[in-house]
Design a protein around this motif. Structure first.
Motif, PDB file in Angstrom:
ATOM      1  N   ARG A  74     -16.981  12.293 -22.145  1.00 36.35           N
ATOM      2  CA  ARG A  74     -15.590  11.908 -21.884  1.00 36.35           C
ATOM      3  C   ARG A  74     -15.153  10.762 -22.778  1.00 36.35           C
ATOM      4  NH1 ARG A  74     -13.063   8.667 -16.756  1.00 36.35           N
ATOM      5  NH2 ARG A  74     -10.894   9.277 -17.079  1.00 36.35           N
ATOM      6  N   GLN A  75     -16.003   9.758 -22.924  1.00 39.08           N
ATOM      7  CA  GLN A  75     -15.642   8.605 -23.733  1.00 39.08           C
ATOM      8  C   GLN A  75     -15.601   8.930 -25.212  1.00 39.08           C
ATOM      9  OE1 GLN A  75     -14.293   6.731 -21.143  1.00 39.08           O
ATOM     10  NE2 GLN A  75     -14.786   5.150 -22.654  1.00 39.08           N
ATOM     11  N   VAL A  76     -16.578   9.693 -25.693  1.00 36.83           N
ATOM     12  CA  VAL A  76     -16.660   9.966 -27.129  1.00 36.83           C
ATOM     13  C   VAL A  76     -15.501  10.845 -27.592  1.00 36.83           C
ATOM     14  CG1 VAL A  76     -18.028  11.115 -28.911  1.00 36.83           C
ATOM     15  CG2 VAL A  76     -19.151   9.640 -27.240  1.00 36.83           C
ATOM     16  N   PHE A  77     -15.127  11.844 -26.779  1.00 34.94           N
ATOM     17  CA  PHE A  77     -14.098  12.785 -27.182  1.00 34.94           C
ATOM     18  C   PHE A  77     -12.742  12.499 -26.547  1.00 34.94           C
ATOM     19  CE2 PHE A  77     -18.063  15.101 -27.902  1.00 34.94           C
ATOM     20  CZ  PHE A  77     -17.879  15.522 -29.196  1.00 34.94           C
ATOM     21  N   HIS A  78     -12.598  11.359 -25.857  1.00 38.91           N
ATOM     22  CA  HIS A  78     -11.310  10.925 -25.310  1.00 38.91           C
ATOM     23  C   HIS A  78     -10.707  12.008 -24.397  1.00 38.91           C
ATOM     24  CE1 HIS A  78     -10.990   7.360 -27.979  1.00 38.91           C
ATOM     25  NE2 HIS A  78     -11.662   8.126 -28.811  1.00 38.91           N
ATOM     26  N   LEU A  79     -11.450  12.386 -23.371  1.00 33.98           N
ATOM     27  CA  LEU A  79     -11.023  13.439 -22.468  1.00 33.98           C
ATOM     28  C   LEU A  79     -10.702  12.875 -21.095  1.00 33.98           C
ATOM     29  CD1 LEU A  79     -13.752  16.115 -23.326  1.00 33.98           C
ATOM     30  CD2 LEU A  79     -11.432  15.993 -24.222  1.00 33.98           C
ATOM     31  N   ALA A  80      -9.790  13.537 -20.389  1.00 30.32           N
ATOM     32  CA  ALA A  80      -9.592  13.245 -18.979  1.00 30.32           C
ATOM     33  C   ALA A  80     -10.710  13.913 -18.171  1.00 30.32           C
ATOM     34  CB  ALA A  80      -8.220  13.746 -18.527  1.00 30.32           C
ATOM     35  N   LEU A  81     -10.764  13.625 -16.874  1.00 31.51           N
ATOM     36  CA  LEU A  81     -11.865  14.142 -16.065  1.00 31.51           C
ATOM     37  C   LEU A  81     -11.860  15.665 -16.003  1.00 31.51           C
ATOM     38  CD1 LEU A  81     -11.859  11.550 -13.147  1.00 31.51           C
ATOM     39  CD2 LEU A  81     -13.671  11.899 -14.825  1.00 31.51           C
ATOM     40  N   ARG A  82     -10.714  16.262 -15.816  1.00 26.06           N
ATOM     41  CA  ARG A  82     -10.649  17.723 -15.746  1.00 26.06           C
ATOM     42  C   ARG A  82     -11.009  18.350 -17.087  1.00 26.06           C
ATOM     43  NH1 ARG A  82      -6.975  15.707 -12.222  1.00 26.06           N
ATOM     44  NH2 ARG A  82      -6.737  16.754 -10.195  1.00 26.06           N
ATOM     45  N   GLN A  83     -10.545  17.757 -18.180  1.00 24.16           N
ATOM     46  CA  GLN A  83     -10.893  18.285 -19.488  1.00 24.16           C
ATOM     47  C   GLN A  83     -12.388  18.104 -19.782  1.00 24.16           C
ATOM     48  OE1 GLN A  83      -7.841  16.417 -19.168  1.00 24.16           O
ATOM     49  NE2 GLN A  83      -6.989  18.458 -18.934  1.00 24.16           N
ATOM     50  N   THR A  84     -12.986  17.040 -19.218  1.00 29.26           N
ATOM     51  CA  THR A  84     -14.422  16.851 -19.369  1.00 29.26           C
ATOM     52  C   THR A  84     -15.196  17.976 -18.698  1.00 29.26           C
ATOM     53  OG1 THR A  84     -14.127  14.448 -19.432  1.00 29.26           O
ATOM     54  CG2 THR A  84     -16.332  15.264 -18.957  1.00 29.26           C
ATOM     55  N   GLU A  85     -14.773  18.342 -17.495  1.00 30.32           N
ATOM     56  CA  GLU A  85     -15.409  19.461 -16.796  1.00 30.32           C
ATOM     57  C   GLU A  85     -15.277  20.750 -17.611  1.00 30.32           C
ATOM     58  OE1 GLU A  85     -14.871  22.074 -12.678  1.00 30.32           O
ATOM     59  OE2 GLU A  85     -13.757  20.188 -12.959  1.00 30.32           O
ATOM     60  N   GLY A  86     -14.091  21.030 -18.135  1.00 30.22           N
ATOM     61  CA  GLY A  86     -13.897  22.230 -18.942  1.00 30.22           C
ATOM     62  C   GLY A  86     -14.695  22.202 -20.231  1.00 30.22           C
ATOM     63  N   PHE A  87     -14.787  21.038 -20.859  1.00 30.28           N
ATOM     64  CA  PHE A  87     -15.549  20.915 -22.103  1.00 30.28           C
ATOM     65  C   PHE A  87     -17.028  21.197 -21.857  1.00 30.28           C
ATOM     66  CE2 PHE A  87     -17.923  18.693 -25.340  1.00 30.28           C
ATOM     67  CZ  PHE A  87     -17.201  18.891 -26.501  1.00 30.28           C
ATOM     68  N   MET A  88     -17.579  20.661 -20.764  1.00 33.41           N
ATOM     69  CA  MET A  88     -18.994  20.878 -20.467  1.00 33.41           C
ATOM     70  C   MET A  88     -19.266  22.335 -20.102  1.00 33.41           C
ATOM     71  SD  MET A  88     -20.086  17.416 -18.409  1.00 33.41           S
ATOM     72  CE  MET A  88     -21.808  17.901 -18.408  1.00 33.41           C
ATOM     73  N   ASN A  89     -18.341  22.979 -19.422  1.00 36.17           N
ATOM     74  CA  ASN A  89     -18.512  24.402 -19.119  1.00 36.17           C
ATOM     75  C   ASN A  89     -18.542  25.242 -20.393  1.00 36.17           C
ATOM     76  OD1 ASN A  89     -18.734  24.788 -16.236  1.00 36.17           O
ATOM     77  ND2 ASN A  89     -16.632  24.062 -16.052  1.00 36.17           N
ATOM     78  N   SER A  90     -17.623  24.975 -21.294  1.00 31.17           N
ATOM     79  CA  SER A  90     -17.600  25.715 -22.555  1.00 31.17           C
ATOM     80  C   SER A  90     -18.824  25.402 -23.399  1.00 31.17           C
ATOM     81  CB  SER A  90     -16.323  25.392 -23.330  1.00 31.17           C
ATOM     82  OG  SER A  90     -16.276  24.015 -23.676  1.00 31.17           O
ATOM     83  N   LEU A  91     -19.287  24.153 -23.344  1.00 30.13           N
ATOM     84  CA  LEU A  91     -20.470  23.768 -24.109  1.00 30.13           C
ATOM     85  C   LEU A  91     -21.717  24.473 -23.572  1.00 30.13           C
ATOM     86  CD1 LEU A  91     -21.209  21.929 -26.461  1.00 30.13           C
ATOM     87  CD2 LEU A  91     -21.656  20.109 -24.825  1.00 30.13           C
ATOM     88  N   ALA A  92     -21.819  24.587 -22.247  1.00 32.66           N
ATOM     89  CA  ALA A  92     -22.956  25.299 -21.654  1.00 32.66           C
ATOM     90  C   ALA A  92     -22.945  26.778 -22.026  1.00 32.66           C
ATOM     91  CB  ALA A  92     -22.935  25.126 -20.140  1.00 32.66           C
TER      92      ALA A  92
END
Length: 317
Positions: A74-92
């Motif tokens: 979240r900190q490195v890519f400047h994401l909100a909490l919901r976008q962090t959840e979506g980013f990790m899902n796509s990354l997995a």
């Protein structure tokens, strides 16, 4: 960094120019900072779900490593909490890893009590501890809104205290309210440093007996390099580190004292704060102080990771 006593005549000094001598390596390090394929290590996947302890209550579904990883991204890519959840899902999915991802509310709640390991344990620290503080905005009107509508800022700030070594590594990090003075935060910073050091350095705001006692209690043989006030006088004892600085300044001047004492290294902490704000921004995402403390610690940990990839080596030309 030139001392402020020469402010009125600094325009006469020619601005120094520097050249980066390791540009190919530093250029590769800058690219590596954006390589997201490094996030899910095998050790993190193995510790994704904690083992059941047999204690009463609902077992914890995600380990602290998961929450720390989410906040790190979240900190490195400047994401909100919901976008962090979506980013990790796509990354997995992209990495084809069979793991579940915590939702945004769980990440937020778990960040309050997330254990913070000592930053210096993961480093090979140097011999210097350089401290300073800066302000991070929580909320408030930006400069454009103030100028356009002629309204006050009404900002709320937090104070970020950092301890840096000569290798640009963050040794300790503390976030406080603006009312907490620089000297008050020194003991908390020193408690986070687990390795010995030879020199403690700070600007004139740290000039005082409480800081010296805190440093010497933690490291009795350490040198304390803090510029005394221009009206400072020697103590009755006459043998303290502050008395030596006052005598040297009186005999040779502040500019010479800066060179022989190594005070110019203090610019490293100013550079670290500039890097922190350029990479993570000067505004905090969290609103509660407990979450903000975790956010600052995660940012400092990410900054150390980026530093380990490579830093520029500059020489004066």
């Amino acid at each position: 960094m030139p001392y402020k006593h020469s402010e009125e005549r600094r325009h006469k000094f020619e601005k120094p120019h520097y050249k980066v001598t390791n540009w190919p390596a530093y250029n590769a390090a800058l690219k590596w900072r954006g390589d997201f394929t490094m996030w899910f290590a095998e050790e993190a996947i193995a510790e994704w779900c904690p083992a059941k302890t047999g204690a009463r209550g609902r077992p914890t579904k995600y380990s602290n490593v998961v929450i720390e990883t989410a906040l790190f991204i979240r900190q490195v890519f400047h994401l909100a909490l919901r976008q962090t959840e979506g980013f990790m899902n796509s990354l997995a999915r992209a990495l084809k890893v069979e793991i579940s991802i915590p939702d945004f509310s769980r990440i937020s709640k778990r960040s309050i009590g997330l254990p913070r390991h000592a930053l210096s344990k993961a480093l090979d620290p140097g011999s210097l501890v350089i401290v300073d503080s800066t302000g991070l905005k929580v909320y408030g009107k930006d400069e454009w809104h103030q100028e356009k509508h002629d309204v006050p800022a009404r900002r709320t700030w937090r104070k970020l205290h950092l301890a840096i070594d000569e290798h640009h590594q963050v040794l300790a990090c503390e976030l406080t309210t603006p009312e907490v003075g620089d000297t008050t935060a020194v003991p908390d910073l020193l408690d986070q440093i687990t390795t010995p050091f030879e020199m403690f350095m700070g600007d004139g705001a740290y000039d005082g007996e409480p800081v010296a006692q805190a440093v010497l209690t933690r490291q009795p043989d350490a040198q304390v390099i803090i510029p005394p006030h221009k009206s400072a006088v020697r103590s009755d004892i006459g043998t303290t580190w502050r008395d030596q600085h006052i005598e040297t300044i009186a005999q040779k001047g502040r500019a010479t004292w800066q060179r022989i004492s190594g005070y110019n290294f203090r610019s490293y902490v100013e550079l670290a704060m500039q890097r922190y704000k350029r990479i993570f921004g000067n505004t905090m995402k969290a609103r509660a102080l407990a979450r903000q403390k975790t956010e600052a610690w995660i940012s400092a940990s990410a900054l150390n990771t980026m530093t380990s990839f490579g830093m520029p080596v500059s020489v004066k030309i």
